[in-house]
Design an enzyme around this catalytic site. Structure first.
Site, mmCIF file in Angstrom:
data_model
loop_
_atom_site.group_PDB
_atom_site.id
_atom_site.type_symbol
_atom_site.label_atom_id
_atom_site.label_comp_id
_atom_site.label_asym_id
_atom_site.label_seq_id
_atom_site.Cartn_x
_atom_site.Cartn_y
_atom_site.Cartn_z
ATOM 1 N N GLY A 14 16.734 20.869 37.851
ATOM 2 C CA GLY A 14 16.724 22.118 37.093
ATOM 3 C C GLY A 14 15.531 22.287 36.177
ATOM 4 N N SER A 15 14.413 21.629 36.484
ATOM 5 C CA SER A 15 13.256 21.797 35.593
ATOM 6 C C SER A 15 12.713 23.227 35.680
ATOM 7 C CB SER A 15 12.162 20.772 35.902
ATOM 8 O OG SER A 15 11.542 21.035 37.139
ATOM 9 N N ASN A 16 12.832 23.871 36.835
ATOM 10 C CA ASN A 16 12.403 25.274 36.922
ATOM 11 C C ASN A 16 13.329 26.185 36.126
ATOM 12 O OD1 ASN A 16 9.959 25.875 38.748
ATOM 13 N ND2 ASN A 16 11.048 24.244 39.828
ATOM 14 N N LYS A 67 24.923 22.965 55.498
ATOM 15 C CA LYS A 67 25.258 24.375 55.694
ATOM 16 C C LYS A 67 25.766 25.012 54.393
ATOM 17 C CE LYS A 67 27.669 27.089 59.168
ATOM 18 N NZ LYS A 67 28.793 27.799 58.678
ATOM 19 N N ARG A 95 20.251 24.652 50.255
ATOM 20 C CA ARG A 95 20.950 25.204 51.429
ATOM 21 C C ARG A 95 20.345 26.543 51.812
ATOM 22 N NH1 ARG A 95 26.133 22.344 52.045
ATOM 23 N NH2 ARG A 95 26.141 20.882 50.312
ATOM 24 N N LEU A 96 20.368 26.834 53.118
ATOM 25 C CA LEU A 96 19.811 28.099 53.608
ATOM 26 C C LEU A 96 20.765 29.244 53.309
ATOM 27 C CD1 LEU A 96 18.184 27.671 57.131
ATOM 28 C CD2 LEU A 96 17.097 28.133 54.920
ATOM 29 N N HIS A 113 8.685 27.705 46.153
ATOM 30 C CA HIS A 113 8.481 26.669 47.167
ATOM 31 C C HIS A 113 7.198 25.892 46.858
ATOM 32 C CE1 HIS A 113 8.979 24.690 51.007
ATOM 33 N NE2 HIS A 113 7.673 24.799 51.154
HETATM 34 C C1 GRF Z 1 10.863 22.240 43.133
HETATM 35 O O1 GRF Z 1 9.727 21.494 43.447
HETATM 36 C C2 GRF Z 1 10.991 23.449 44.015
HETATM 37 O O2 GRF Z 1 9.777 23.986 44.410
HETATM 38 C C3 GRF Z 1 11.693 22.861 45.214
HETATM 39 O O3 GRF Z 1 12.617 21.950 44.682
HETATM 40 C C4 GRF Z 1 12.140 21.470 43.423
HETATM 41 C C5 GRF Z 1 13.210 21.723 42.387
HETATM 42 O O4 GRF Z 1 12.910 21.128 41.177
HETATM 43 N N1 GRF Z 1 12.256 23.909 46.026
HETATM 44 P P1 GRF Z 1 13.786 21.421 39.854
HETATM 45 O O5 GRF Z 1 15.250 21.178 40.205
HETATM 46 O O6 GRF Z 1 13.522 22.826 39.427
HETATM 47 O O7 GRF Z 1 13.296 20.417 38.878
#
Ligand code: GRF
Length: 195
Positions: A14-16, A67, A95-96, A113
């Protein structure tokens, strides 16, 4: 313009999501996070959210390794709607996404991504880049469609790959870019949609 209510889906650290929260706190992103959902009960993203008093819940995908079952997507739609979510942000969600979630939020689901798409879609794009021996990779923010990392691209930023990079060192450098690019693109896209 009114503040946008975001819903975040994540499977990992969850760093994003944290970067999005930081941008909100700093006044750089006019949004609030209405709910955080994860397919992993132990994912750190849930703990981070709860610590900030954000509603954080598990999507039950048990019995399915990769899935995203329709019933789980329907439950996700209910939770997102109940939290008043206007824009869904995937942040490390593994998951897609398919119908019914796509149908419920048309053009309202974004993803980050860790490569310059269309190069290196799929898992561990930073590892793919190191193994391919490329000299640059990057970060892409795109709209989500039913394919794997195939939706329309909203923004990209390049990241240099050094000859001595390991997948881990490259991923760390990519993540610092993600944490800047994602909140910025979310704000820009929400403004475009006039949310
Ligand atoms: C990130 O590198 C994102 O691009 C990829 O998965 C990672 C998730 O990182 N899809 P976080 O959980 O946000 O730290």
């Amino acid at each position: 313009m009114a503040m946008t209510t975001l819903g975040i889906l994540g499977s990992g650290s969850g760093s994003n999501m944290q970067a999005i929260l930081d941008a909100i706190d700093a006044g750089d992103l006019d949004a609030r996070i209405g709910i955080v959902l994860s397919d992993h009960p132990d994912a750190y993203i849930l703990e981070r959210a709860r610590r900030k008093g954000i509603r954080a819940e598990v999507i039950d995908c048990s019995g399915h390794r990769m899935k995203f079952p329709d019933v789980a997507q329907e439950e996700t739609v209910r939770k997102l709607r109940d939290a008043g979510v206007e824009l869904v942000c995937l942040a490390g969600f593994m998951r897609l996404v398919k119908r019914p979630l796509l149908d419920a939020f048309p053009s309202r689901i974004l993803n980050i991504h860790p490569s310059l798409l269309p190069a290196f879609p799929g898992l561990e794009a930073w590892r793919q880049a190191v193994e391919a021996g490329v000299s640059e990779s990057g970060v892409t923010v795109h709209m989500v469609d039913a394919g794997m990392d195939t939706g329309p691209i909203l923004g990209q930023e390049r990241v240099v790959v050094f000859p001595d990079d390991t997948p881990e060192t490259l991923h760390a450098r990519i993540q610092t870019v993600e944490h800047r690019l994602y909140p910025a693109m979310i704000g820009k896209y929400a403004a475009q949609l006039k949310l």
